[in-house]
Design an enzyme around this catalytic site. Sequence first.
Site, PDB file in Angstrom:
ATOM      1  N   ASP A  41      37.043  34.151  44.835  1.00  0.00           N
ATOM      2  CA  ASP A  41      36.507  34.436  46.175  1.00  0.00           C
ATOM      3  C   ASP A  41      36.239  33.176  46.988  1.00  0.00           C
ATOM      4  O   ASP A  41      35.131  32.967  47.488  1.00  0.00           O
ATOM      5  CB  ASP A  41      35.200  35.241  46.067  1.00  0.00           C
ATOM      6  CG  ASP A  41      35.301  36.415  45.111  1.00  0.00           C
ATOM      7  OD1 ASP A  41      36.305  37.130  45.178  1.00  0.00           O
ATOM      8  OD2 ASP A  41      34.366  36.607  44.313  1.00  0.00           O
ATOM      9  N   GLU A 215      37.672  45.401  51.550  1.00  0.00           N
ATOM     10  CA  GLU A 215      36.499  44.549  51.348  1.00  0.00           C
ATOM     11  C   GLU A 215      36.813  43.141  51.807  1.00  0.00           C
ATOM     12  O   GLU A 215      37.835  42.897  52.460  1.00  0.00           O
ATOM     13  CB  GLU A 215      36.074  44.567  49.873  1.00  0.00           C
ATOM     14  CG  GLU A 215      37.150  44.139  48.901  1.00  0.00           C
ATOM     15  CD  GLU A 215      36.680  44.147  47.448  1.00  0.00           C
ATOM     16  OE1 GLU A 215      35.493  44.445  47.207  1.00  0.00           O
ATOM     17  OE2 GLU A 215      37.488  43.838  46.555  1.00  0.00           O
TER      18      GLU A 215
END
Length: 453
Positions: A41, A215
């Site tokens: 991420d 997301e």
Amino acid sequence: MLRAKPIKTNWFFPTILLLFILTATQIFAQNPLITNQFTADPSARVFGDRVYVYPSHDILANKDRGRVDWFCMEDYHVFSSANLTDWKDHGVIVTQNKVPWVKPDSYSMWAPDCIERNGKYYFYFPSTPTDTSGGRGFRIGVAIADQPTGPFVPQDLPIAGVRGIDPNVFIDKDGQAYLYWSQGNIYGAKLKENMTELASDPVAFQNLPTKGLKEGPYLFERNGIYYLTYPHVENKTERLEYATSNSPLGPFKVAGVIMDETPGCWTNHHSILEFKNEWILFYHANDLSPNFDKARSIRADYLSFNEDGTIIKVKPTLRGIGITKATDKIQIDRYSEVSGAGATVGFIDTTLKKFDGWKVQLKGSNDWVSYNNVDFGQQKLNTIQIKVKSGSGSEVVVKSKKDNQILAKINVPKTEGWGVLEFPISINKSGIKDLKVENVENKSVEIDWISFK
């Protein structure tokens, strides 16, 4: 055929003289960017003349920590680089049990972001709250520092009015800041000047795909176009997509795919920035854990646009970004191109020591790999070193790819293990060159790295 003789004459195994032994010290370069721990991420930012990457930190769960076979994160590191090749780990900046509002030992420090405003650095992160009186699920908090590497001081409470994960912050040219996050849908809202409170009600973005998970929003602006980018499960795993608007809060129109699905890795999560006139996509895959996609590693590749502003789909590479010095260890297993049925890449240690990295195996004649953007500088280099092994012995040539000139001929002896050989260079190069490493004989040879001295 004439063979170049090694500078050292007693190189035959098992009494081979090693120039030096590979240690646990890593040179951070190529893909994945970080090879001594799991990272995911990546939120990448330019602060000053360096790129800072704020990833989440995957660790392996067990019966005493986290949920076995699921994502497990307890803290955050920050990494930085001035050249996109050498990455410095600045250590832990936020950890779960030192955040007042986070449930202790919840191992849910998921995808973060960081941004600078008025000389302060605001680090946004989601986690499981101790107080669930307002409902179950993740909350998003802020930690503040005077430097991009901290120390960061977490706020006592999460941001009011925000429930979800994957925070992303964008500051527009007029100075207005916006927070984006996901919770089934993707949301956005204005932030107050203090960067810790909402200044408007959240907006749920419409006109995005309704099928499958969405997301990880990341918004950036280029030439007046606002790009809302996000991972989306169109089929079974996430791919990176984007939508565009003329406003930070939309409405957005779906525009295309940035990167296709990564086989074997359920998630992807990313950020996009411009650094020294190059646009770069940071993302993750599971290079260091091919059989378990909850232990991921961050990557980066160059990104480009069509004249109308649409994004040209990015194809993941092993080579990645940055310029490698000729005097560094050039990890040719992170190749730019490969040719030959016998040219393969595998882990050096196939057991548990995946952090030792990879090797390239060239099994037949004319098998080769190329590695681009190697900086020879202006200094005179005399020799090439190669970490290599071969059960049969072989000859390898290292060439300048553009003009096909042979820089060195390497006579690899029959060996039983890894060793470092040193050979003279026949042609001296300067400036930035692309290299080609080719197996001459129909015999197998394995190479870890090469380096010029």
